[in-house]
Enzyme design. Structure first.
Site, mmCIF file in Angstrom:
data_model
loop_
_atom_site.group_PDB
_atom_site.id
_atom_site.type_symbol
_atom_site.label_atom_id
_atom_site.label_comp_id
_atom_site.label_asym_id
_atom_site.label_seq_id
_atom_site.Cartn_x
_atom_site.Cartn_y
_atom_site.Cartn_z
ATOM 1 C CE LYS A 46 -20.628 -18.487 -48.237
ATOM 2 N NZ LYS A 46 -20.967 -17.603 -47.106
ATOM 3 N NE ARG A 47 -31.142 -18.708 -50.754
ATOM 4 C CZ ARG A 47 -30.942 -18.804 -49.455
ATOM 5 N NH1 ARG A 47 -29.773 -19.171 -48.991
ATOM 6 N NH2 ARG A 47 -31.921 -18.558 -48.595
#
Length: 308
Positions: A105-106
């Site tokens: 989830k960057r």
């Protein structure tokens, strides 16, 4: 890599991904005991326990499934030793020919986003060499910062033939605080879905794009709308099982060909032995409980899709 994922889903007839999201409370006492006897009640001991627990589950289910999804936060909480366990898990799953979705989830901008993309999906330049970091096949990406945060990932995906899943409508109860807000009369998640479809046109596999989407099983009516908005995006569907989603909720996420979606279950599989339904396996046979949970999930989804 999207072509490989679709091929493996067809081969296994199992559009599911096992979320390798270990917590110490899930890990049977006998595994923790062995790890702590060797390394003490230390971060290294925790990392070893996680690795051995994951290995047992992977050995029990790899022949049934196309993919796994390790959630990096569950490893990061134990520092460097946890990240070593993460790397061992990624490498071992790839040895078993599983597609690995790094749930990271960057989302950042410019060179920072590029560095995340290179670290997880690409290869870093070191002198005259180009070396793979974590080496996952897909990564999850947060699009909140806009195209600046996503396009570096798409560039790396095109170069390495890998993929991403962009957060569009997440399964958590408070997701609507932002994602459902109306912009010019339309919910934000629809606008994000349209961007995913546009980004995906830049990076196509044979039938589906390298750019997929995350849409929670807990919102099937929204999934139906997004399926039409993103016809070429593979949809990663969290929220099955422990979060309340069930097979009957999943139909809107799939295309008419029975493809187009892959459904995640994490603690419902990896901690199955702690559920009453699988209690007969006991902690000693936790991996066998996980295998049975996978078989039950395949059966549930196949029934919902009319394959049985």
């Amino acid at each position: 890599m999207i072509n490989k994922l679709v091929k493996k889903i067809k081969k296994t007839n199992a559009p599911i991904v096992v979320g390798l999201d270990p917590m110490l409370k899930y890990i049977p006492e006998q595994i923790q005991k062995r790890a702590f006897e060797e390394y003490g009640e230390t971060l290294k001991g925790a990392g070893e326990a996680i690795w051995q627990y994951n290995k047992g589950i992977v050995d029990a289910v790899y022949d049934l499934i196309p993919a796994v999804k390790p959630q990096i936060a569950m490893y990061e909480q134990f520092g460097i030793e946890g990240m070593i366990a993460y790397q061992k898990t990624v490498d071992y799953c790839k040895e078993k020919d599983l597609v690995v979705i790094g749930d990271i989830k960057r989302g950042d901008i410019g060179s920072t986003s590029e560095a995340y993309a290179v670290g997880h999906l690409g290869r870093a330049k070191v002198g005259s060499s180009r070396l793979s970091g974590f080496g996952e096949d897909f990564a999850t990406v947060n699009p909140y910062l806009g195209s600046d945060g996503v396009k570096p990932f798409i560039d790396v995906c095109r170069e390495e033939k890998k993929g991403i899943f962009v957060l569009v409508k997440t399964s958590n109860p408070s997701s609507g605080e932002f994602q459902d807000r109306l912009i010019d009369g339309r919910p934000l998640y629809e606008l994000v879905g349209e961007k995913v479809a546009q980004w995906g046109e830049e990076a196509m596999g044979d039938s589906y794009s390298y750019v997929g989407a995350v849409v929670g099983a807990t919102y099937p009516e929204m999934g139906a709308v997004l399926r039409k908005i993103m016809p070429k995006a593979y949809i990663l569907v969290p929220g099955y099982g422990a979060q309340g989603g069930k097979g009957a909720d999943l139909l809107p996420f799939f295309n008419e060909d029975g493809l187009g979606a892959i459904v995640n279950s994490s603690r419902g599989i990896i901690a199955a032995y702690q559920q009453e339904k699988y209690a007969q396996f006991g902690a000693a046979n936790y991996a066998d409980a996980s295998r049975q949970a996978v078989l039950d999930m395949i059966d549930d989804i196949s029934t919902a899709l009319g394959r049985k």
